[in-house]
Design a protein around this motif. Sequence first.
Motif, PDB file in Angstrom:
ATOM      1  N   ALA A   1       0.837  -1.207   0.000  1.00 25.32           N
ATOM      2  CA  ALA A   1       0.000   0.000   0.000  1.00 25.32           C
ATOM      3  C   ALA A   1       0.872   1.257   0.000  1.00 25.32           C
ATOM      4  O   ALA A   1       0.552   2.250  -0.668  1.00 25.32           O
ATOM      5  N   ALA A   2       1.988   1.214   0.740  1.00 16.67           N
ATOM      6  CA  ALA A   2       2.904   2.371   0.759  1.00 16.67           C
ATOM      7  C   ALA A   2       3.492   2.593  -0.634  1.00 16.67           C
ATOM      8  O   ALA A   2       3.608   3.740  -1.106  1.00 16.67           O
ATOM      9  N   CYS A   3       3.843   1.517  -1.310  1.00 15.58           N
ATOM     10  CA  CYS A   3       4.380   1.644  -2.677  1.00 15.58           C
ATOM     11  C   CYS A   3       3.297   2.190  -3.619  1.00 15.58           C
ATOM     12  O   CYS A   3       3.567   3.055  -4.470  1.00 15.58           O
ATOM     13  N   GLU A   4       2.094   1.664  -3.473  1.00 18.95           N
ATOM     14  CA  GLU A   4       1.002   2.107  -4.363  1.00 18.95           C
ATOM     15  C   GLU A   4       0.781   3.612  -4.204  1.00 18.95           C
ATOM     16  O   GLU A   4       0.548   4.333  -5.179  1.00 18.95           O
ATOM     17  N   GLN A   5       0.909   4.084  -2.960  1.00 19.06           N
ATOM     18  CA  GLN A   5       0.767   5.528  -2.700  1.00 19.06           C
ATOM     19  C   GLN A   5       1.894   6.299  -3.399  1.00 19.06           C
ATOM     20  O   GLN A   5       1.653   7.333  -4.044  1.00 19.06           O
ATOM     21  N   ALA A   6       3.117   5.797  -3.304  1.00 21.67           N
ATOM     22  CA  ALA A   6       4.274   6.477  -3.921  1.00 21.67           C
ATOM     23  C   ALA A   6       4.185   6.444  -5.444  1.00 21.67           C
ATOM     24  O   ALA A   6       4.650   7.373  -6.125  1.00 21.67           O
ATOM     25  N   ILE A   7       3.579   5.392  -5.988  1.00 26.48           N
ATOM     26  CA  ILE A   7       3.450   5.282  -7.446  1.00 26.48           C
ATOM     27  C   ILE A   7       2.563   6.408  -7.994  1.00 26.48           C
ATOM     28  O   ILE A   7       2.701   6.828  -9.137  1.00 26.48           O
TER      29      ILE A   7
END
Length: 277
Positions: free
Chosen positions: A187-193
């Motif tokens: 989820a943290a990566c998806e936010q950064a994407i």
Amino acid sequence: MTGTVITVAPTGAEVSKAEVAALPVTLDELVRTAKECEALGASIIHVHIRDDRAEPTLDQGRLRATVAALRESTDLIVQLSSGGAVTDPEADRLAVLDAGPEMASCTMGTVNFGDGVFLNRWEFIVELHTRMQERGIVPEYEIFDLGQLTTLQRLLGKHGLPAGGHVHVDLVMGVPGGMPGTTAALAACEQAIRDLPAGTTFSATGIGRSTIPVMLASLSAGGHLRVGMEDTITYAKGQPVESNMQLVARAAGFAQLAQRPPVTPADARSLLGVPAR
Ligand code: KMH
Ligand code: ZN
């Protein structure tokens, strides 16, 4: 885009053929695996090759023969690994592009990798990215840790979009030394994407026992899937993986359940900016 791009990573550079007999290491084994995985729903094959002793190699002749054989026998998008093994020199990793794949991996930073170090210096990343731009090879940006998404943002800001204009990343989660294979990390990566260019897509793979949590998290977050014996050699507790096909079939089943069925290689090409065949 409601479907799922399934990448199969059948071999990798780390699993030993002596310990895992089902690992495809010869060209014949690889081509047979590729055909069967395509029939089950894979649209990309992420390729590492082995030598006659089943050791990882970046031999140029073998790489070219592999690209040719996979293109001849399947419609899969052929993505060569530019990561190789942790012992491979930078020059050999850059030379992978000379074998003429449609796609190649491009890792966004150095990461501890078990007992080794997977070295990806900034200058090396820039060289890979710009050579791929010049040759029309579409990168898959490999992300082993959250900060590597910021490195990708910096790369695109300074050196421009990749060939094809579309940005696609692959979250490789659960490597000892990298980010964990958890829903929270995904989820943290998806936010950064979301800070990357509009339309950026991602796939995810979880190493070892994180494979199922990562697969479910990725599907629920709108991501795509990578599976294969490069990443997972245990199907369930105490049950070794029998084949890459078993893993692709499971991924395709999860994708169907999520009502995001596997896409064809042609649809994956159009999504990822890879020229149609
Ligand atoms: N074998 C790892 C050291 C890639 O293919 O680009 C690197 C790797 C990443 O598998
Ligand atoms: Zn790889």
